[in-house]
Design a protein around this motif. Structure first.
Motif, PDB file in Angstrom:
ATOM      1  N   VAL A   1       0.836  -1.200   0.000  1.00 36.71           N
ATOM      2  CA  VAL A   1       0.000   0.000   0.000  1.00 36.71           C
ATOM      3  C   VAL A   1       0.872   1.252   0.000  1.00 36.71           C
ATOM      4  CG1 VAL A   1      -1.757   1.300   1.266  1.00 36.71           C
ATOM      5  CG2 VAL A   1      -1.890  -1.193   1.165  1.00 36.71           C
ATOM      6  N   ALA A   2       1.936   1.236   0.784  1.00 33.93           N
ATOM      7  CA  ALA A   2       2.812   2.406   0.884  1.00 33.93           C
ATOM      8  C   ALA A   2       3.447   2.761  -0.451  1.00 33.93           C
ATOM      9  CB  ALA A   2       3.892   2.158   1.934  1.00 33.93           C
ATOM     10  N   GLN A   3       3.903   1.754  -1.198  1.00 33.43           N
ATOM     11  CA  GLN A   3       4.566   2.057  -2.467  1.00 33.43           C
ATOM     12  C   GLN A   3       3.563   2.275  -3.603  1.00 33.43           C
ATOM     13  OE1 GLN A   3       4.840  -0.198  -5.361  1.00 33.43           O
ATOM     14  NE2 GLN A   3       3.344  -1.540  -4.395  1.00 33.43           N
ATOM     15  N   PHE A   4       2.333   1.792  -3.440  1.00 31.61           N
ATOM     16  CA  PHE A   4       1.333   1.944  -4.497  1.00 31.61           C
ATOM     17  C   PHE A   4       0.656   3.312  -4.441  1.00 31.61           C
ATOM     18  CE2 PHE A   4      -2.697   1.098  -6.740  1.00 31.61           C
ATOM     19  CZ  PHE A   4      -2.194   0.520  -7.894  1.00 31.61           C
ATOM     20  N   ILE A   5       0.517   3.857  -3.236  1.00 32.50           N
ATOM     21  CA  ILE A   5      -0.138   5.147  -3.051  1.00 32.50           C
ATOM     22  C   ILE A   5       0.926   6.234  -2.977  1.00 32.50           C
ATOM     23  CG2 ILE A   5      -1.618   6.541  -1.562  1.00 32.50           C
ATOM     24  CD1 ILE A   5      -3.155   4.277  -2.750  1.00 32.50           C
ATOM     25  N   GLY A   6       1.068   7.008  -4.039  1.00 35.06           N
ATOM     26  CA  GLY A   6       2.030   8.098  -4.027  1.00 35.06           C
ATOM     27  C   GLY A   6       3.465   7.609  -4.073  1.00 35.06           C
ATOM     28  N   GLU A   7       4.390   8.502  -3.745  1.00 33.53           N
ATOM     29  CA  GLU A   7       5.817   8.172  -3.767  1.00 33.53           C
ATOM     30  C   GLU A   7       6.306   8.005  -2.340  1.00 33.53           C
ATOM     31  OE1 GLU A   7       9.612   9.282  -6.532  1.00 33.53           O
ATOM     32  OE2 GLU A   7       8.034  10.778  -6.264  1.00 33.53           O
ATOM     33  N   MET A   8       7.173   7.031  -2.117  1.00 32.67           N
ATOM     34  CA  MET A   8       7.630   6.720  -0.771  1.00 32.67           C
ATOM     35  C   MET A   8       9.087   6.291  -0.794  1.00 32.67           C
ATOM     36  SD  MET A   8       6.440   6.511   2.428  1.00 32.67           S
ATOM     37  CE  MET A   8       4.770   5.918   2.738  1.00 32.67           C
ATOM     38  N   ASN A   9       9.836   6.745   0.208  1.00 34.84           N
ATOM     39  CA  ASN A   9      11.202   6.272   0.428  1.00 34.84           C
ATOM     40  C   ASN A   9      11.175   5.173   1.488  1.00 34.84           C
ATOM     41  OD1 ASN A   9      12.799   8.350  -1.140  1.00 34.84           O
ATOM     42  ND2 ASN A   9      11.688   9.713   0.254  1.00 34.84           N
ATOM     43  N   PHE A  10      11.966   4.125   1.268  1.00 31.73           N
ATOM     44  CA  PHE A  10      12.035   3.010   2.213  1.00 31.73           C
ATOM     45  C   PHE A  10      13.476   2.795   2.670  1.00 31.73           C
ATOM     46  CE2 PHE A  10       8.357   2.115  -0.473  1.00 31.73           C
ATOM     47  CZ  PHE A  10       7.374   1.813   0.465  1.00 31.73           C
ATOM     48  N   ILE A  11      13.618   2.624   3.975  1.00 29.63           N
ATOM     49  CA  ILE A  11      14.918   2.281   4.552  1.00 29.63           C
ATOM     50  C   ILE A  11      14.739   0.988   5.337  1.00 29.63           C
ATOM     51  CG2 ILE A  11      16.754   2.982   6.135  1.00 29.63           C
ATOM     52  CD1 ILE A  11      16.051   5.891   5.521  1.00 29.63           C
ATOM     53  N   ALA A  12      15.492  -0.046   4.963  1.00 26.04           N
ATOM     54  CA  ALA A  12      15.398  -1.342   5.645  1.00 26.04           C
ATOM     55  C   ALA A  12      16.192  -1.309   6.948  1.00 26.04           C
ATOM     56  CB  ALA A  12      15.921  -2.448   4.733  1.00 26.04           C
ATOM     57  N   GLY A  13      15.574  -1.830   8.009  1.00 21.98           N
ATOM     58  CA  GLY A  13      16.260  -1.861   9.296  1.00 21.98           C
ATOM     59  C   GLY A  13      15.524  -2.764  10.262  1.00 21.98           C
ATOM     60  N   GLU A  14      15.760  -2.545  11.542  1.00 24.68           N
ATOM     61  CA  GLU A  14      15.064  -3.321  12.560  1.00 24.68           C
ATOM     62  C   GLU A  14      14.847  -2.481  13.804  1.00 24.68           C
ATOM     63  OE1 GLU A  14      17.168  -6.633  14.154  1.00 24.68           O
ATOM     64  OE2 GLU A  14      19.108  -5.618  14.124  1.00 24.68           O
ATOM     65  N   VAL A  15      13.834  -2.876  14.568  1.00 28.51           N
ATOM     66  CA  VAL A  15      13.523  -2.200  15.820  1.00 28.51           C
ATOM     67  C   VAL A  15      14.060  -3.033  16.972  1.00 28.51           C
ATOM     68  CG1 VAL A  15      11.660  -1.458  17.361  1.00 28.51           C
ATOM     69  CG2 VAL A  15      11.497  -1.032  14.903  1.00 28.51           C
ATOM     70  N   ARG A  16      14.826  -2.356  17.831  1.00 23.82           N
ATOM     71  CA  ARG A  16      15.346  -3.002  19.058  1.00 23.82           C
ATOM     72  C   ARG A  16      15.177  -2.022  20.218  1.00 23.82           C
ATOM     73  NH1 ARG A  16      20.011  -3.710  15.780  1.00 23.82           N
ATOM     74  NH2 ARG A  16      21.196  -2.349  17.198  1.00 23.82           N
ATOM     75  N   ASP A  17      14.553  -2.507  21.274  1.00 21.54           N
ATOM     76  CA  ASP A  17      14.400  -1.693  22.484  1.00 21.54           C
ATOM     77  C   ASP A  17      13.767  -0.332  22.202  1.00 21.54           C
ATOM     78  OD1 ASP A  17      15.677  -3.723  23.981  1.00 21.54           O
ATOM     79  OD2 ASP A  17      17.639  -2.932  23.416  1.00 21.54           O
TER      80      ASP A  17
END
Length: 347
Positions: free
Chosen positions: A231-247
């Motif tokens: 949905v995020a990439q289909f609706i408008g333009e979006m930047n994505f940064i791959a990562g992870e959540v810790r604490d």
């Protein structure tokens, strides 16, 4: 608004292909509702099931509490406007609009009254005696719309209704359809692959992919808080940064410890709209800051798109700034944004 249409666990298969996969959906009375998705996602099949041109293999289609499965198309309080308009070339505008009422053998006076009312509503006065080849594409669309609503259906289905129009007329007709829908007080369900079209017209939008509905929301919520990566990439333009959540913090090769207090631990995408990013020519004291190099800029009148290259990242980050900007290719810049403007999505 009260519920009008309820699609319950509807599935439709064509051989080994599942075109619609256990879809649950509610559409409200007098709502302008859009089914949005790429080609082949199942949206047109779902529309045809609503119209009665296809029967589901499983599930129910309820309209006002009445199950429509097995009810023939012409016995449903539903009408459909096709992309091609399907106007009769040998009939006048007036005759095209009146055709369905004539077939129903309604009294002549009632036909004249209803056709006259709908011609006024859609702005076709003075064109009643013209044939389809004598009017413009936008006017043809109004004739097709008038022919559909003159029968006073409870639901009007529109399959890619603006696809045949050029860009300028399409933009005008988006506003016109929205205005007409409010004026005639009929529930509109439109199928489109054009996210701009859906976002500009609909009260709510259902985003579909591979036969499933991924998110149903109003346009602002879809844009600001998409439910997943698609949905995020289909609706408008979006930047994505791959990562992870810790604490309670987000970590990636580009970022270290951005606050993410409400996110579950694990791999995620940090999704960020281009207009949420601020570019600076020097570093500042902000919670989030990334140094990059301007690769190129493109000017679109009211906006400038800047493409910023970060070390070790393949895709440039897209930044949208208001008005003309003077960042030169090769210039060093610092990007910053408010942590609450980013959306963290499962990866």
């Amino acid at each position: 608004m009260p519920e009008l249409v309820h699609i319950a666990k509807v599935t439709k298969r064509f051989g080994d292909v599942t075109a619609v996969d256990a879809v649950d959906l509610t559409i409200e009375e007098n709502e302008f509702f859009a089914l949005l998705g790429p080609s082949g996602c199942g949206k047109t099949t779902l529309l045809r099931i609503l119209a009665g041109f296809e029967d589901p293999d499983e599930g129910q289609v309820l309209l006002g509490g009445r199950d429509l499965v097995g009810v023939r198309p012409y016995d449903r309080p539903v009408n459909m406007m096709f992309q091609s308009y399907a106007l009769f070339p040998h009939l006048t505008v007036w005759q095209n609009i009146a055709y369905g009422l004539v077939e129903e053998r309604l009294p002549k006076r009632e036909i004249e009254q209803r056709v006259g009312e709908v011609i006024a509503k859609v702005g076709l006065e003075g064109l009643e005696s013209r044939k389809p080849h004598q009017i413009s594409g936008g006017q043809k669309q109004r004739v097709a719309l008038a022919r559909a609503i003159v029968k006073r259906p409870r639901v009007l289905l529109l399959d890619e209704p603006l696809a045949a129009l050029d860009k300028k007329i399409r933009a005008d007709m988006q506003l016109e359809l929205k205005r007409l829908q409010h004026e005639v007080g009929i529930t509109f369900v439109v199928v489109t692959h054009d996210q701009e079209e859906a976002m500009s017209m609909a009260d709510r939008v259902a985003v579909m992919n591979q036969g499933r509905i991924l998110q149903v929301a109003d346009p602002i919520t879809l844009y600001e808080r998409p439910a997943d990566y698609f949905v995020a990439q289909f609706i408008g333009e979006m930047n994505f940064i791959a990562g992870e959540v810790r604490d309670g913090r987000f970590f990636s090769p580009e970022l270290e410890g951005v606050p993410a207090p409400d996110a579950d631990a694990g791999p995620v995408w940090l999704a960020l709209r281009p207009e949420k990013i601020v570019l600076r020519e020097s570093p500042g004291a902000t919670p989030v800051e990334l140094e990059g190099r301007v690769e190129t800029t493109t000017f679109f009148g009211s906006l400038t798109h800047c493409y910023v290259r970060l070390p070790g990242r393949e895709e440039p980050v897209v930044v949208t700034a208001p008005g003309p900007r003077t960042f030169q290719p090769g210039a060093t810049v610092w990007m910053t944004w408010r942590p609450e403007d980013a959306v963290l999505l499962p990866r």
